[in-house]
Design a protein around this motif. Structure first.
Motif, PDB file in Angstrom:
ATOM      1  N   ASP A  17      53.816  12.894  73.068  1.00  0.00           N
ATOM      2  CA  ASP A  17      54.872  12.248  72.288  1.00  0.00           C
ATOM      3  C   ASP A  17      56.187  12.208  73.067  1.00  0.00           C
ATOM      4  OD1 ASP A  17      57.261  12.535  70.219  1.00  0.00           O
ATOM      5  OD2 ASP A  17      55.581  11.514  69.220  1.00  0.00           O
ATOM      6  N   PRO A  18      56.828  11.040  73.146  1.00  0.00           N
ATOM      7  CA  PRO A  18      58.080  10.938  73.914  1.00  0.00           C
ATOM      8  C   PRO A  18      59.217  11.793  73.357  1.00  0.00           C
ATOM      9  CG  PRO A  18      57.556   8.836  72.834  1.00  0.00           C
ATOM     10  CD  PRO A  18      56.400   9.754  72.611  1.00  0.00           C
ATOM     11  N   THR A  19      59.245  11.985  72.042  1.00  0.00           N
ATOM     12  CA  THR A  19      60.292  12.834  71.459  1.00  0.00           C
ATOM     13  C   THR A  19      60.128  14.272  71.927  1.00  0.00           C
ATOM     14  OG1 THR A  19      60.456  11.412  69.510  1.00  0.00           O
ATOM     15  CG2 THR A  19      61.306  13.659  69.299  1.00  0.00           C
ATOM     16  N   ARG A  20      58.887  14.736  71.951  1.00  0.00           N
ATOM     17  CA  ARG A  20      58.657  16.117  72.407  1.00  0.00           C
ATOM     18  C   ARG A  20      58.967  16.261  73.890  1.00  0.00           C
ATOM     19  NH1 ARG A  20      54.508  15.751  68.245  1.00  0.00           N
ATOM     20  NH2 ARG A  20      52.878  15.128  69.693  1.00  0.00           N
ATOM     21  N   ARG A  21      58.640  15.238  74.681  1.00  0.00           N
ATOM     22  CA  ARG A  21      59.000  15.300  76.111  1.00  0.00           C
ATOM     23  C   ARG A  21      60.512  15.307  76.287  1.00  0.00           C
ATOM     24  NH1 ARG A  21      54.853  11.409  76.342  1.00  0.00           N
ATOM     25  NH2 ARG A  21      56.372   9.764  76.795  1.00  0.00           N
ATOM     26  N   GLN A  22      61.220  14.546  75.459  1.00  0.00           N
ATOM     27  CA  GLN A  22      62.685  14.526  75.512  1.00  0.00           C
ATOM     28  C   GLN A  22      63.253  15.910  75.176  1.00  0.00           C
ATOM     29  OE1 GLN A  22      64.405  11.945  72.557  1.00  0.00           O
ATOM     30  NE2 GLN A  22      66.488  12.260  73.270  1.00  0.00           N
ATOM     31  N   ILE A  23      62.676  16.544  74.187  1.00  0.00           N
ATOM     32  CA  ILE A  23      63.121  17.888  73.808  1.00  0.00           C
ATOM     33  C   ILE A  23      62.891  18.864  74.959  1.00  0.00           C
ATOM     34  CG2 ILE A  23      62.589  19.853  72.297  1.00  0.00           C
ATOM     35  CD1 ILE A  23      62.096  17.741  70.046  1.00  0.00           C
ATOM     36  N   LEU A  24      61.716  18.788  75.588  1.00  0.00           N
ATOM     37  CA  LEU A  24      61.428  19.688  76.713  1.00  0.00           C
ATOM     38  C   LEU A  24      62.357  19.422  77.890  1.00  0.00           C
ATOM     39  CD1 LEU A  24      57.536  19.822  76.684  1.00  0.00           C
ATOM     40  CD2 LEU A  24      59.133  21.653  76.104  1.00  0.00           C
ATOM     41  N   THR A  25      62.677  18.164  78.122  1.00  0.00           N
ATOM     42  CA  THR A  25      63.614  17.824  79.204  1.00  0.00           C
ATOM     43  C   THR A  25      64.962  18.478  78.945  1.00  0.00           C
ATOM     44  OG1 THR A  25      62.485  15.738  79.633  1.00  0.00           O
ATOM     45  CG2 THR A  25      64.758  15.924  80.417  1.00  0.00           C
ATOM     46  N   ARG A  26      65.414  18.429  77.705  1.00  0.00           N
ATOM     47  CA  ARG A  26      66.690  19.069  77.368  1.00  0.00           C
ATOM     48  C   ARG A  26      66.590  20.582  77.529  1.00  0.00           C
ATOM     49  NH1 ARG A  26      69.451  22.345  76.960  1.00  0.00           N
ATOM     50  NH2 ARG A  26      71.242  22.740  75.633  1.00  0.00           N
ATOM     51  N   LEU A  27      65.474  21.166  77.070  1.00  0.00           N
ATOM     52  CA  LEU A  27      65.322  22.621  77.151  1.00  0.00           C
ATOM     53  C   LEU A  27      65.167  23.113  78.588  1.00  0.00           C
ATOM     54  CD1 LEU A  27      63.082  23.336  74.033  1.00  0.00           C
ATOM     55  CD2 LEU A  27      65.528  23.813  74.327  1.00  0.00           C
ATOM     56  N   ALA A  28      64.782  22.233  79.493  1.00  0.00           N
ATOM     57  CA  ALA A  28      64.693  22.623  80.902  1.00  0.00           C
ATOM     58  C   ALA A  28      66.075  22.984  81.444  1.00  0.00           C
ATOM     59  CB  ALA A  28      64.074  21.497  81.723  1.00  0.00           C
ATOM     60  N   GLN A  29      67.135  22.491  80.802  1.00  0.00           N
ATOM     61  CA  GLN A  29      68.503  22.823  81.208  1.00  0.00           C
ATOM     62  C   GLN A  29      68.955  24.173  80.663  1.00  0.00           C
ATOM     63  OE1 GLN A  29      70.908  19.589  79.825  1.00  0.00           O
ATOM     64  NE2 GLN A  29      69.640  18.054  80.827  1.00  0.00           N
ATOM     65  N   VAL A  69      71.082  30.113  62.674  1.00  0.00           N
ATOM     66  CA  VAL A  69      70.876  29.267  63.853  1.00  0.00           C
ATOM     67  C   VAL A  69      69.548  29.608  64.518  1.00  0.00           C
ATOM     68  CG1 VAL A  69      71.791  28.603  66.106  1.00  0.00           C
ATOM     69  CG2 VAL A  69      73.366  29.102  64.228  1.00  0.00           C
ATOM     70  N   ARG A  70      68.675  28.602  64.591  1.00  0.00           N
ATOM     71  CA  ARG A  70      67.399  28.758  65.304  1.00  0.00           C
ATOM     72  C   ARG A  70      67.576  28.146  66.684  1.00  0.00           C
ATOM     73  NH1 ARG A  70      62.592  30.322  64.213  1.00  0.00           N
ATOM     74  NH2 ARG A  70      62.903  30.328  61.961  1.00  0.00           N
ATOM     75  N   THR A  71      67.288  28.951  67.719  1.00  0.00           N
ATOM     76  CA  THR A  71      67.436  28.514  69.103  1.00  0.00           C
ATOM     77  C   THR A  71      66.070  28.403  69.752  1.00  0.00           C
ATOM     78  OG1 THR A  71      69.590  29.605  69.225  1.00  0.00           O
ATOM     79  CG2 THR A  71      68.530  29.064  71.313  1.00  0.00           C
ATOM     80  N   CYS A  72      65.894  27.368  70.546  1.00  0.00           N
ATOM     81  CA  CYS A  72      64.627  27.128  71.236  1.00  0.00           C
ATOM     82  C   CYS A  72      64.829  27.298  72.737  1.00  0.00           C
ATOM     83  CB  CYS A  72      64.124  25.715  70.963  1.00  0.00           C
ATOM     84  SG  CYS A  72      63.841  25.384  69.231  1.00  0.00           S
ATOM     85  N   ALA A  73      63.797  27.780  73.393  1.00  0.00           N
ATOM     86  CA  ALA A  73      63.813  27.933  74.856  1.00  0.00           C
ATOM     87  C   ALA A  73      62.451  27.498  75.384  1.00  0.00           C
ATOM     88  CB  ALA A  73      64.101  29.380  75.240  1.00  0.00           C
ATOM     89  N   ILE A  74      62.464  26.897  76.552  1.00  0.00           N
ATOM     90  CA  ILE A  74      61.222  26.435  77.174  1.00  0.00           C
ATOM     91  C   ILE A  74      60.466  27.630  77.760  1.00  0.00           C
ATOM     92  CG2 ILE A  74      62.211  25.972  79.456  1.00  0.00           C
ATOM     93  CD1 ILE A  74      60.510  23.354  79.428  1.00  0.00           C
TER      94      ILE A  74
END
Length: 113
Positions: A17-29, A69-74
């Motif tokens: 899914d492109p949305t999930r890839r976009q999220i992972l791209t952001r989390l890579a930062q 606040v829920r925080t996500c990390a790759i």
């Protein structure tokens, strides 16, 4: 490797899914709160939470909660099974292409005789 590796299937599903890839791209930062991840998608928060759930089930992200606040990390090492599978496929196809190249070169040599 088994013909049906559920972990590998989960990884490919999560990345499909492109949305999930976009999220992972952001989390890579770096880690980010869910609201920050939802912003650029234009999706409602429950929809983003479903996407995050798929990523978490595949082991690609980890979440933590601090107050409201829920925080996500790759979790980059989660890609290791996929990387190994892709490398295996690359080796197979490189060997096939090498054999095809040898065959074509032999045909050309025979034709030139």
């Amino acid at each position: 490797m088994a013909k049906h590796d559920t972990q590998l299937s989960d990884l490919f599903h999560a990345l499909a899914d492109p949305t999930r890839r976009q999220i992972l791209t952001r989390l890579a930062q770096g880690p980010a709160p869910v609201t920050e991840l939802a912003g650029p998608t234009g999706l409602r928060l429950p929809t983003v939470m479903r996407h995050l759930s798929v990523l978490q089930e595949a082991g690609l992200i980890a979440t933590s909660k601090d107050g409201r606040v829920r925080t996500c990390a790759i979790v980059p090492e989660a890609l290791t099974p996929m990387q190994a599978w892709l490398e295996e496929q690359r080796s197979i196809w490189e060997a096939r292409l090498d054999r095809l190249d040898d065959y074509v070169m032999n045909l050309m040599k025979e034709r030139d005789k």
